[in-house]
Design a protein around this motif. Structure first.
Motif, mmCIF file in Angstrom:
data_model
loop_
_atom_site.group_PDB
_atom_site.id
_atom_site.type_symbol
_atom_site.label_atom_id
_atom_site.label_comp_id
_atom_site.label_asym_id
_atom_site.label_seq_id
_atom_site.Cartn_x
_atom_site.Cartn_y
_atom_site.Cartn_z
ATOM 1 N N PHE A 183 0.811 -1.209 0.000
ATOM 2 C CA PHE A 183 0.000 0.000 0.000
ATOM 3 C C PHE A 183 0.849 1.266 0.000
ATOM 4 N N ILE A 184 2.066 1.191 0.500
ATOM 5 C CA ILE A 184 3.000 2.316 0.337
ATOM 6 C C ILE A 184 3.318 2.475 -1.147
ATOM 7 N N TYR A 185 3.542 1.346 -1.823
ATOM 8 C CA TYR A 185 3.782 1.361 -3.267
ATOM 9 C C TYR A 185 2.585 1.976 -4.001
ATOM 10 N N LEU A 186 1.404 1.563 -3.616
ATOM 11 C CA LEU A 186 0.191 2.072 -4.251
ATOM 12 C C LEU A 186 0.091 3.587 -4.114
ATOM 13 N N GLN A 187 0.432 4.090 -2.939
ATOM 14 C CA GLN A 187 0.310 5.522 -2.665
ATOM 15 C C GLN A 187 1.422 6.347 -3.303
ATOM 16 N N THR A 188 2.629 5.807 -3.363
ATOM 17 C CA THR A 188 3.781 6.622 -3.753
ATOM 18 C C THR A 188 4.334 6.348 -5.145
ATOM 19 N N GLU A 189 4.059 5.165 -5.710
ATOM 20 C CA GLU A 189 4.692 4.825 -6.990
ATOM 21 C C GLU A 189 3.723 4.534 -8.126
ATOM 22 N N THR A 190 2.437 4.463 -7.827
ATOM 23 C CA THR A 190 1.465 4.182 -8.876
ATOM 24 C C THR A 190 1.237 5.415 -9.734
ATOM 25 N N ASN A 191 1.164 5.201 -11.034
ATOM 26 C CA ASN A 191 0.937 6.282 -11.989
ATOM 27 C C ASN A 191 -0.339 7.041 -11.647
ATOM 28 N N LEU A 192 -0.243 8.367 -11.589
ATOM 29 C CA LEU A 192 -1.391 9.201 -11.209
ATOM 30 C C LEU A 192 -2.555 9.030 -12.189
ATOM 31 N N ARG A 193 -2.242 8.915 -13.476
ATOM 32 C CA ARG A 193 -3.307 8.750 -14.465
ATOM 33 C C ARG A 193 -4.079 7.454 -14.242
ATOM 34 N N GLU A 194 -3.365 6.403 -13.830
ATOM 35 C CA GLU A 194 -4.045 5.139 -13.538
ATOM 36 C C GLU A 194 -4.967 5.301 -12.331
ATOM 37 N N SER A 234 -2.388 -5.071 -17.151
ATOM 38 C CA SER A 234 -1.834 -5.721 -15.963
ATOM 39 C C SER A 234 -2.556 -5.247 -14.717
ATOM 40 N N ARG A 235 -2.462 -6.041 -13.674
ATOM 41 C CA ARG A 235 -2.949 -5.603 -12.369
ATOM 42 C C ARG A 235 -1.785 -4.997 -11.590
ATOM 43 N N LEU A 236 -2.099 -4.042 -10.727
ATOM 44 C CA LEU A 236 -1.035 -3.346 -10.003
ATOM 45 C C LEU A 236 -0.245 -4.280 -9.100
ATOM 46 N N LEU A 237 -0.892 -5.290 -8.556
ATOM 47 C CA LEU A 237 -0.168 -6.254 -7.736
ATOM 48 C C LEU A 237 0.878 -6.987 -8.573
ATOM 49 N N ASP A 238 0.516 -7.343 -9.817
ATOM 50 C CA ASP A 238 1.465 -8.003 -10.706
ATOM 51 C C ASP A 238 2.664 -7.096 -10.984
ATOM 52 N N ILE A 239 2.384 -5.803 -11.237
ATOM 53 C CA ILE A 239 3.451 -4.843 -11.516
ATOM 54 C C ILE A 239 4.337 -4.673 -10.286
ATOM 55 N N PHE A 240 3.721 -4.610 -9.124
ATOM 56 C CA PHE A 240 4.463 -4.496 -7.867
ATOM 57 C C PHE A 240 5.442 -5.652 -7.715
ATOM 58 N N VAL A 241 4.974 -6.864 -7.960
ATOM 59 C CA VAL A 241 5.828 -8.043 -7.813
ATOM 60 C C VAL A 241 6.962 -8.017 -8.833
ATOM 61 N N ARG A 242 6.653 -7.677 -10.077
ATOM 62 C CA ARG A 242 7.691 -7.644 -11.114
ATOM 63 C C ARG A 242 8.795 -6.644 -10.777
ATOM 64 N N THR A 243 8.428 -5.511 -10.225
ATOM 65 C CA THR A 243 9.418 -4.458 -9.961
ATOM 66 C C THR A 243 10.143 -4.626 -8.629
ATOM 67 N N LYS A 244 9.560 -5.411 -7.711
ATOM 68 C CA LYS A 244 10.147 -5.530 -6.368
ATOM 69 C C LYS A 244 10.633 -6.933 -6.027
ATOM 70 N N GLN A 245 10.464 -7.887 -6.930
ATOM 71 C CA GLN A 245 10.721 -9.282 -6.559
ATOM 72 C C GLN A 245 12.160 -9.543 -6.120
ATOM 73 N N GLU A 246 13.126 -8.794 -6.665
ATOM 74 C CA GLU A 246 14.513 -9.014 -6.267
ATOM 75 C C GLU A 246 14.766 -8.628 -4.804
ATOM 76 N N LYS A 247 13.877 -7.804 -4.251
ATOM 77 C CA LYS A 247 14.009 -7.381 -2.860
ATOM 78 C C LYS A 247 13.169 -8.243 -1.915
ATOM 79 N N MET A 248 12.410 -9.172 -2.491
ATOM 80 C CA MET A 248 11.496 -9.985 -1.682
ATOM 81 C C MET A 248 12.126 -11.295 -1.249
ATOM 82 N N SER A 249 11.731 -11.740 -0.074
ATOM 83 C CA SER A 249 12.118 -13.066 0.390
ATOM 84 C C SER A 249 11.260 -14.117 -0.313
ATOM 85 N N LYS A 250 11.661 -15.372 -0.185
ATOM 86 C CA LYS A 250 10.883 -16.469 -0.758
ATOM 87 C C LYS A 250 9.470 -16.489 -0.173
#
Length: 222
Positions: free
Chosen positions: A35-46, A88-104
């Motif tokens: 939800f921090i991602y949603l608030q701070t990194e999601t495209n305003l137009r979306e 795409s769904r925003l959750l999918d985009i979140f995972v694609r852009t952050k997966q290298e920082k995520m634990s298993k």
């Protein structure tokens, strides 16, 4: 001999509780991050496009201010179900852009959330924050239980409710806000769901993912 054996018995319940505590904490961190991602990194137009579509689905005019309840529903729908212009769904985009920082564990939890959708159920009972329910249209003899995660669930027996359910560790959790259908609309809503359900599982699941949020217009208001 029996006494010595007892000294080495593994406390499975304790281990299970520890694992559940750990995965719940990981999920809480992931939830906040999403939800921090949603608030701070999601495209305003979306965000603007999503809000307009959300209003349209609920039959709200452009000037009508969303109350706190609707705002929370909007944010969860935007993250979990809304489809962007690119498909795409925003959750999918979140995972694609952050997966290298995520634990298993986080990646596995994201996979569970991706499969989640609003599900219509009938409440059987509520005891100490645990909701017992049956599927509205599936096997109505199979009683299931889930407890709310972060958001309280104000429901009563016999109500029709739409909830998002995810298995976190060993427990079923109700994720995000729920939609309690107003009694005056229950027959109408059940009829809509029945018609879609007869078209098969894949059509049913896709419908709930894409149009489940539309049932907010039939919600029970405080």
């Amino acid at each position: 001999m029996n006494g010595r054996r007892a000294e080495f018995l593994i406390d499975l319940q304790k281990i299970k509780a520890q694992k559940q505590k750990k995965i719940t904490e990981i999920f809480a961190d992931l939830y906040e991050w999403m939800f921090i991602y949603l608030q701070t990194e999601t495209n305003l137009r979306e965000k603007v496009r999503a809000k307009q579509l959300f209003r349209h689905k609920l039959g709200l005019n452009k000037e009508e201010v969303l109350d706190n309840e609707l705002q929370i529903h909007l944010e969860h729908w935007l993250l979990l179900d809304y489809v962007t212009v690119s498909g795409s769904r925003l959750l999918d985009i979140f995972v694609r852009t952050k997966q290298e920082k995520m634990s298993k564990d986080m990646l596995e939890l994201c996979g569970i959330l991706m499969l989640m959708h609003l599900e219509p159920v009938k409440v059987i009972s509520v005891e100490e924050e645990v909701v017992t329910y049956v599927s509205l249209l599936g096997d109505r003899t199979d009683r299931l239980q889930a407890s709310p995660f972060l958001f309280g669930v104000d429901v009563s027996p016999e109500q029709i409710v739409l909830i998002r359910i995810a298995t976190i560790g060993f427990e079923k959790k109700i994720i995000g806000p729920s939609i309690v259908i107003d009694p005056s609309f229950e027959v109408k809503v059940a009829g809509v769901f029945k018609d879609v359900h007869t078209q098969g599982y894949h059509v049913w699941r896709r419908y709930l993912k894409e149009y489940g949020i539309d049932m907010l217009k039939y919600r029970k208001k405080a």
